[in-house]
Structures are given as structure tokens and as C-alpha cells.
Design a protein around this motif. Structure first.
Motif, PDB file in Angstrom:
ATOM      1  N   LEU A 124       0.816  -1.204   0.000  1.00 35.45           N
ATOM      2  CA  LEU A 124       0.000   0.000   0.000  1.00 35.45           C
ATOM      3  C   LEU A 124       0.853   1.259   0.000  1.00 35.45           C
ATOM      4  N   ILE A 125       0.418   2.246  -0.800  1.00 35.65           N
ATOM      5  CA  ILE A 125       1.176   3.483  -0.939  1.00 35.65           C
ATOM      6  C   ILE A 125       0.380   4.722  -0.553  1.00 35.65           C
ATOM      7  N   SER A 126      -0.959   4.651  -0.575  1.00 32.15           N
ATOM      8  CA  SER A 126      -1.739   5.850  -0.249  1.00 32.15           C
ATOM      9  C   SER A 126      -3.172   5.498   0.095  1.00 32.15           C
ATOM     10  N   GLY A 127      -3.809   6.410   0.841  1.00 32.72           N
ATOM     11  CA  GLY A 127      -5.237   6.350   1.113  1.00 32.72           C
ATOM     12  C   GLY A 127      -5.781   7.762   1.019  1.00 32.72           C
ATOM     13  N   THR A 128      -6.709   8.006   0.118  1.00 34.79           N
ATOM     14  CA  THR A 128      -7.193   9.366  -0.111  1.00 34.79           C
ATOM     15  C   THR A 128      -8.707   9.431  -0.083  1.00 34.79           C
ATOM     16  N   ILE A 129      -9.220  10.555   0.394  1.00 35.99           N
ATOM     17  CA  ILE A 129     -10.654  10.805   0.406  1.00 35.99           C
ATOM     18  C   ILE A 129     -11.011  11.519  -0.892  1.00 35.99           C
ATOM     19  N   GLU A 130     -11.974  10.965  -1.618  1.00 27.33           N
ATOM     20  CA  GLU A 130     -12.305  11.456  -2.951  1.00 27.33           C
ATOM     21  C   GLU A 130     -13.768  11.867  -3.025  1.00 27.33           C
ATOM     22  N   ASP A 131     -14.093  12.644  -4.057  1.00 26.60           N
ATOM     23  CA  ASP A 131     -15.457  13.103  -4.306  1.00 26.60           C
ATOM     24  C   ASP A 131     -16.135  12.145  -5.284  1.00 26.60           C
ATOM     25  N   GLY A 132     -17.107  11.380  -4.780  1.00 23.58           N
ATOM     26  CA  GLY A 132     -17.794  10.401  -5.613  1.00 23.58           C
ATOM     27  C   GLY A 132     -18.651  11.007  -6.699  1.00 23.58           C
ATOM     28  N   MET A 133     -18.858  12.325  -6.663  1.00 24.10           N
ATOM     29  CA  MET A 133     -19.625  12.982  -7.712  1.00 24.10           C
ATOM     30  C   MET A 133     -18.762  13.280  -8.933  1.00 24.10           C
ATOM     31  N   LYS A 134     -17.464  13.052  -8.813  1.00 22.18           N
ATOM     32  CA  LYS A 134     -16.546  13.278  -9.918  1.00 22.18           C
ATOM     33  C   LYS A 134     -15.878  11.960 -10.309  1.00 22.18           C
ATOM     34  N   GLU A 135     -15.316  11.906 -11.504  1.00 20.86           N
ATOM     35  CA  GLU A 135     -14.600  10.724 -11.956  1.00 20.86           C
ATOM     36  C   GLU A 135     -13.180  10.796 -11.399  1.00 20.86           C
ATOM     37  N   PHE A 136     -12.965  10.153 -10.254  1.00 18.35           N
ATOM     38  CA  PHE A 136     -11.652  10.210  -9.608  1.00 18.35           C
ATOM     39  C   PHE A 136     -10.809   8.974  -9.899  1.00 18.35           C
ATOM     40  N   VAL A 137     -11.386   7.964 -10.542  1.00 21.32           N
ATOM     41  CA  VAL A 137     -10.652   6.752 -10.878  1.00 21.32           C
ATOM     42  C   VAL A 137      -9.973   6.940 -12.232  1.00 21.32           C
ATOM     43  N   LYS A 138      -8.677   6.727 -12.277  1.00 18.74           N
ATOM     44  CA  LYS A 138      -7.911   6.884 -13.510  1.00 18.74           C
ATOM     45  C   LYS A 138      -7.311   5.542 -13.900  1.00 18.74           C
ATOM     46  N   PHE A 139      -7.504   5.163 -15.159  1.00 25.39           N
ATOM     47  CA  PHE A 139      -7.016   3.869 -15.637  1.00 25.39           C
ATOM     48  C   PHE A 139      -5.812   3.997 -16.573  1.00 25.39           C
ATOM     49  N   ASP A 140      -5.788   5.038 -17.375  1.00 21.52           N
ATOM     50  CA  ASP A 140      -4.783   5.160 -18.433  1.00 21.52           C
ATOM     51  C   ASP A 140      -3.846   6.329 -18.148  1.00 21.52           C
ATOM     52  N   PHE A 141      -2.595   6.146 -18.544  1.00 18.65           N
ATOM     53  CA  PHE A 141      -1.575   7.168 -18.341  1.00 18.65           C
ATOM     54  C   PHE A 141      -0.841   7.400 -19.652  1.00 18.65           C
ATOM     55  N   GLU A 142      -0.578   8.661 -19.950  1.00 23.72           N
ATOM     56  CA  GLU A 142       0.042   9.001 -21.222  1.00 23.72           C
ATOM     57  C   GLU A 142       1.462   8.479 -21.329  1.00 23.72           C
ATOM     58  N   ASN A 143       2.176   8.513 -20.204  1.00 19.48           N
ATOM     59  CA  ASN A 143       3.560   8.060 -20.188  1.00 19.48           C
ATOM     60  C   ASN A 143       3.977   7.859 -18.737  1.00 19.48           C
ATOM     61  N   GLU A 144       5.245   7.524 -18.537  1.00 24.56           N
ATOM     62  CA  GLU A 144       5.735   7.263 -17.185  1.00 24.56           C
ATOM     63  C   GLU A 144       5.675   8.510 -16.309  1.00 24.56           C
ATOM     64  N   GLU A 145       5.907   9.664 -16.904  1.00 28.03           N
ATOM     65  CA  GLU A 145       5.846  10.915 -16.142  1.00 28.03           C
ATOM     66  C   GLU A 145       4.430  11.167 -15.629  1.00 28.03           C
ATOM     67  N   ASP A 146       3.446  10.917 -16.473  1.00 27.84           N
ATOM     68  CA  ASP A 146       2.042  11.077 -16.086  1.00 27.84           C
ATOM     69  C   ASP A 146       1.707  10.139 -14.933  1.00 27.84           C
ATOM     70  N   PHE A 147       2.196   8.910 -15.020  1.00 31.65           N
ATOM     71  CA  PHE A 147       1.970   7.912 -13.969  1.00 31.65           C
ATOM     72  C   PHE A 147       2.603   8.376 -12.657  1.00 31.65           C
ATOM     73  N   THR A 148       3.836   8.830 -12.717  1.00 30.82           N
ATOM     74  CA  THR A 148       4.553   9.277 -11.526  1.00 30.82           C
ATOM     75  C   THR A 148       3.868  10.479 -10.886  1.00 30.82           C
ATOM     76  N   GLU A 149       3.417  11.419 -11.703  1.00 34.30           N
ATOM     77  CA  GLU A 149       2.718  12.591 -11.174  1.00 34.30           C
ATOM     78  C   GLU A 149       1.416  12.193 -10.490  1.00 34.30           C
ATOM     79  N   TYR A 150       0.721  11.213 -11.063  1.00 38.90           N
ATOM     80  CA  TYR A 150      -0.526  10.740 -10.460  1.00 38.90           C
ATOM     81  C   TYR A 150      -0.249  10.143  -9.080  1.00 38.90           C
ATOM     82  N   VAL A 151       0.763   9.292  -8.992  1.00 37.61           N
ATOM     83  CA  VAL A 151       1.091   8.654  -7.721  1.00 37.61           C
ATOM     84  C   VAL A 151       1.554   9.700  -6.696  1.00 37.61           C
ATOM     85  N   ASN A 152       2.368  10.641  -7.119  1.00 37.00           N
ATOM     86  CA  ASN A 152       2.845  11.680  -6.196  1.00 37.00           C
ATOM     87  C   ASN A 152       1.692  12.523  -5.666  1.00 37.00           C
ATOM     88  N   ALA A 153       0.701  12.769  -6.518  1.00 36.83           N
ATOM     89  CA  ALA A 153      -0.475  13.525  -6.075  1.00 36.83           C
ATOM     90  C   ALA A 153      -1.258  12.750  -5.021  1.00 36.83           C
TER      91      ALA A 153
END
Length: 218
Positions: free
Chosen positions: A141-170
Motif C-alpha cells: 500500500l502506498i496511499s489512502g485518499t478521500i475522494e469526491d464520488g460525484m466526480k470521476e476520480f478513478v484513472k485507468f490510463d496514463f500518457e507516459n511514465e511521467e504522467d503515472f509518476t505525477e498521479y502517484v505523487n499527487a
């Protein structure tokens, strides 16, 4: 946004037969997916968090509604089942897979995920285990975050490794616990999502890295 589980007073279904799930303390030593899929072909994995109630099959349907209120047997029950997002392949080879589960008041299903809102709970439960027909994984496990279920907070696709890293850091920057797990290139993520109560439609998202468990034959 896609339907995700919320809170319910429903009761948990009866435990599985030990014929399909053989256990010893703190370790599942055998998972017979042939027998499990004889019960329901939608069963594609099993999620275990040691010393917690999370010890369940994971199902996948053609939508995210079926297993909100159906057990693994097909019986209608408000407790529902743990289920994989229909947009995932079901093989856990996607860059990110998402499992949903209800926050049941009797502490079954994904109720105990809320424990990760405190550091000491994470310190005691930093790893889960995901069993699949094609191989088993540690979920570090790396994170636990509180999200807004009224928005699309689940992300499946990443443009590149930098996009993936930025998502995880956020995710890490907003996490309710701190983890020292370091991601490697081409790592895959597993997200666990349930209802939360900070505001209406709040959700809690726990994310981990999938690490294959090597056996003596590998």
C-alpha cells in the motif's frame, strides 16, 4: 460517474467452504479457482488482508452495478460482493485495476479500509495479498485518499511514465498515511474503493503496488 458502493446495514454472507479455501493462521495456502468458478464464473481473484475481515472473492461483471447487491452465489443481498471495475481486463495486467466494495456497518466487506485513515493502522497492515488463477501478488500500500464520488476520480490510463509518476505523487501528497514503498518502472497499481462519510458522496481510495509473489517453481 460510475456507480460505486456505499454504506449498508446488510449482513455478510456465510463463509466459504474450506474445500475451496484452505487456510492456516495468517496465510492462505491454497486457492482452488476451479471450484470457485464452478460456483460462479465471474470470480476472478481473492483479496486477503491478514488479521482483518477482508478475506473475500473478487468478481467482475459487464457493468459496475451487478455486484452492488448480488452475492457470489447470485443471490440478491445488499452486502453485495467485492468486484473489479468492468473496464479492467480482469487479468490484473492493466496499469491500474480498481476493486469496489461496500462499507458494511458490521465491519465486513470494505468497512475496515477506513482504518487506513490513521498511520498506526497502516503500520500494522501495510500489505494485502491478491490471489488470481494466473499468479499471486503482494499489494504494497502506498496511499489512502478521500475522494469526491460525484466526480470521476478513478484513472485507468496514463500518457507516459511521467504522467503515472505525477498521479502517484499527487495521491501520496493527500494520503491519510505515509508509506515508504518506492515505485519502479512498469509497476502496476491496485485501487480499493469504498464509501466514506466526510461529506455526502465521499469515497475512500486505498492504492497499492502489485508485486508478484515468486514461488519455488518460478
Amino acid at each position: 460517474t460510475e456507480t460505486v458502493p456505499g454504506n449498508t446495514d446488510a449482513t455478510e454472507p456465510d463463509a466459504f467452504s474450506e474445500e475451496v479455501k484452505e487456510t492456516e493462521p495468517h496465510q492462505v495456502i491454497s486457492m482452488d479457482f476451479t471450484k470457485l468458478q464452478d460456483i460462479n464464473q465471474d470470480i476472478g481473484a481473492w483479496l486477503l488482508s491478514e488479521d482483518t475481515p477482508i478475506d473475500y472473492p473478487v468478481l467482475q461483471a459487464d457493468d459496475n452495478r451487478c455486484y452492488l447487491n448480488h452475492l457470489y452465489t447470485g443471490e440478491i443481498n445488499g452486502a453485495g460482493s467485492l468486484f473489479l471495475d468492468y473496464r479492467n481486463t480482469g487479468l490484473f495486467t492493466d496499469r491500474k485495476s480498481v476493486i469496489y466494495g461496500h462499507h458494511i456497518k458490521n465491519e465486513s466487506m470494505f468497512h475496515t479500509l477506513e482504518g487506513y485513515k490513521k498511520q498506526d493502522y497502516y503500520d500494522s497492515h501495510p500489505i494485502m495479498i491478491l490471489y488470481t488463477p494466473d499468479g499471486d501478488y503482494l499489494v504494497e500500500l502506498i496511499s489512502g485518499t478521500i475522494e469526491d464520488g460525484m466526480k470521476e476520480f478513478v484513472k485507468f490510463d496514463f500518457e507516459n511514465e511521467e504522467d503515472f509518476t505525477e498521479y502517484v505523487n499527487a495521491l501520496r501528497s493527500r494520503s491519510t498515511f505515509q508509506s515508504t514503498v518506492e515505485l519502479q518502472p512498469d509497476d502496476r497499481l491496485l485501487s480499493l474503493c469504498t464509501c466514506s462519510y466526510e461529506w455526502s458522496e465521499a469515497r475512500y481510495l486505498v492504492v497499492g503496488r502489485l508485486t508478484p509473489i515468486m514461488t519455488g517453481n518460478q
